[in-house]
Design an enzyme around this catalytic site. Structure first.
Site, PDB file in Angstrom:
ATOM      1  N   CYS A 154       6.604   6.979 -18.874  1.00  0.00           N
ATOM      2  CA  CYS A 154       6.976   8.418 -18.844  1.00  0.00           C
ATOM      3  C   CYS A 154       7.997   8.640 -17.762  1.00  0.00           C
ATOM      4  CB  CYS A 154       5.800   9.290 -18.488  1.00  0.00           C
ATOM      5  SG  CYS A 154       4.623   9.186 -19.906  1.00  0.00           S
ATOM      6  N   CYS A 212       2.567   7.769 -17.437  1.00  0.00           N
ATOM      7  CA  CYS A 212       2.435   6.522 -17.332  1.00  0.00           C
ATOM      8  C   CYS A 212       3.938   5.989 -16.780  1.00  0.00           C
ATOM      9  CB  CYS A 212       2.092   5.759 -18.625  1.00  0.00           C
ATOM     10  SG  CYS A 212       3.489   5.713 -19.716  1.00  0.00           S
ATOM     11  N   CYS A 222     -19.540   1.795  35.575  1.00  0.00           N
ATOM     12  CA  CYS A 222     -18.491   2.434  34.661  1.00  0.00           C
ATOM     13  C   CYS A 222     -18.302   3.947  34.755  1.00  0.00           C
ATOM     14  CB  CYS A 222     -19.241   2.199  33.220  1.00  0.00           C
ATOM     15  SG  CYS A 222     -17.981   2.568  31.755  1.00  0.00           S
TER      16      CYS A 222
END
Length: 545
Positions: free
Chosen positions: A455, A452, A84
């Site tokens: 709003c 929220c 590897c």
């Protein structure tokens, strides 16, 4: 240049470095034999180089002879001699320079081989541990941190036994049923031990074959862990078990081994003192076990290792339609409904043919209640999760104690009702689609000073906090009894769900800003409001009352 010509050029370039073409493999790769010579070395080692004829994959390089002076376990070298030298995916080969790229790979392999021969890169063994620790599979479904003796379920599939270690038989049995495994009456004596040391193979005798080998290896890593292992093996001997499964929890990885007790009748020792002095457990056979974690914490945490998951929290998703279906799926993948938490799905509507084109559910759930069908699907995907379906109007639902309420209905009036009925300090996330898939937006409200969903409605009427500079196009489709609807593809729903999942994970990790986020889908439009933290609106009757 054609592939044939490129292969010929590469083979010729390797010939100039002493390699010889020896044939072609069944998968079409070309084989060459030569010597792999490390830098500053006089002679190398016989090796085989295999070349991808399309030059998309890295050349495979395998030592044909393992140098006798090398230990049994060294980094980056497999048992079959495969070397590897580059991690796959870290380098992209230039298919227009096959000669230069292939020779560069050979040069890199020679350099790595030289480091191995010099005894360097030993620390890499810890990262490669599982390449050297191969054995039978054992699955671990543990949510607790308890050590000591554990419960082990033996299941069977295709006449092969599988071991499942669990701290909750009911949860694990559900997972086994989803796999089609049959639970047997058998069990295996199992102990769980923790160490603070990363494992790595010995550079001598490897892999361990006996208890003596295991204890000698662990003694070099963590002497305290070695003593715990020996104690548990002796306990198994006293309990007259046929085998003993030892699971070791180390930093970043779990591994284990099984010990086989020799239950053949042994001759009686003439001298008790001699028997006490000789520990027969050292000669017992031991075999490595490949441990695979299937616990809900691991499955959710693996992709976000440095962040909190939704495990242990009570969440409710109102609306299991085109947004809520995809969103609830993502929430479960992030740990919702696990480790004592619960995911509640609320929707009184049914899945109709016109829904299928952009819904997480499909044809098999036609005419089913969306909340119940979605809960069933999520339980199929995550058998360990606790998911509750409420097939009712949310205005009549008893949601219980929640950590976060998510409005995925996209219905403005219902969103306003939810804001009024579940005021702060209840955290609430609203997710919706604007126009015919023009943009997706989400708003998180975590305190009384933040805006929220109602709003935002007031702000939009004053032409503030809009998603796009131009007015949203009004496109409706449908006819007759089907009614009007806003057409957009399923990809828009996935965008909205992804934004909701992103903000939910931010919330659990204490990131509440920006509270209002917009993702523009229609590229012909211009974004009007960058992500921001809007405050409660002065005209909102819910926030000013």
């Amino acid at each position: 240049m054609s592939c044939v010509a490129a292969v010929a050029d590469v083979i010729e370039a390797f010939k100039q470095r002493g390699f010889e073409f020896v044939g072609m493999k069944k998968d079409g790769w070309f084989r060459l034999h030569g010597r792999l010579i490390p830098p500053q070395a006089d002679k190398g080692c016989p090796c085989e180089v295999q070349l991808d004829p399309t030059f998309f994959d890295l050349p495979r390089i395998r030592l044909l002879e393992i140098p006798p002076e090398l230990p049994a376990a060294v980094p980056h070298l497999g048992a079959d001699g495969e070397l590897c030298y580059l991690a796959k995916g870290t380098v992209v080969l230039d298919i227009y320079d096959p000669v230069g790229q292939s020779l560069a790979c050979l040069q890199r392999a020679a350099a790595v081989f030289g480091q191995i021969m010099q005894g360097e890169m030993i620390e890499d063994l810890a990262e490669e541990f599982f390449a050297y620790w191969r054995g039978w599979f054992c699955f671990v479904d543990m949510q607790s941190e308890d050590l000591g003796q554990q419960n082990c379920i033996v299941a069977q599939a295709n006449e092969s036994p599988f071991w499942f270690i669990t701290d909750n038989e009911d949860r694990t049995t559900e997972k086994l049923k989803s796999l089609g495994f049959q639970v047997t009456d058998s069990t295996v004596l199992t102990y769980r031990i923790r160490t603070g040391t990363q494992p790595r193979p010995l550079t001598g005798h490897w892999p361990p074959e006996t208890v003596g080998d295991i204890l000698a290896w662990q003694g070099t890593l963590d002497p305290q862990c070695r003593r715990k292992i020996h104690k548990r093996i002796k306990e198994g001997e006293r309990k007259k078990a046929n085998g003993n499964l030892i699971i070791i929890e180390s930093p970043l990885m779990t591994y284990g081994f099984v010990v086989f007790y020799d239950r053949k009748k042994r001759p009686v020792q003439k001298s008790k003192q001699l028997a006490d002095r000789k520990d027969l457990s050292y000669g017992l056979k031991a075999k490595p076990i490949s441990v695979v974690r299937i616990d809900d914490r691991y499955l959710a945490q693996r992709n976000i290792p440095k962040s909190k998951t939704l495990a242990g929290k009570n969440l409710a998703v109102v609306g299991c339609g085109t947004i809520g279906g995809y969103l609830s799926d993502m929430l479960v993948k992030a740990g919702a409904g696990t480790r004592g938490g619960k995911l509640t799905l609320v929707d009184f509507d049914y899945l109709l043919p016109q829904n299928i084109g952009r819904h997480r559910l499909g044809f098999p759930d036609l005419l089913s209640n969306k909340a119940e069908a979605m809960a069933k699907e999520l339980k199929r995907l995550a058998p360990g999760a606790e998911i509750r379906a409420l097939p009712v109007d949310v205005r009549q639902a008893q949601l219980g104690e929640l950590d976060l309420l998510i409005d995925a209905t996209g219905e403005e009036s219902l969103g306003h009702w939810l804001c009024g009925h579940y005021p702060p300090p209840m955290p609430m996330l609203s997710v919706w689609i604007e126009g015919p898939g023009t943009a997706v937006r989400a708003l998180l409200r975590t305190n009384a000073s933040g805006a929220c969903f109602r709003c935002l409605w007031h702000s939009n009427r004053r032409d503030e906090l809009r998603s796009t500079l131009d007015p949203l196009p009004a496109i409706l489709a449908g006819h007759g009894c089907e009614g009007l609807y806003v057409p957009f593809p399923a990809s828009v729903s996935v965008h909205a769900a992804s934004l909701g999942a992103e903000m939910t994970l931010d919330w659990i990790n204490g990131v509440y800003s920006p509270a209002l986020r917009t993702r523009l889908i229609d590229r012909t439009q211009q974004l009007a409001t960058p992500d921001c933290d809007p405050l409660r609106d002065r005209e909102c009757p819910l926030c000013t009352s």
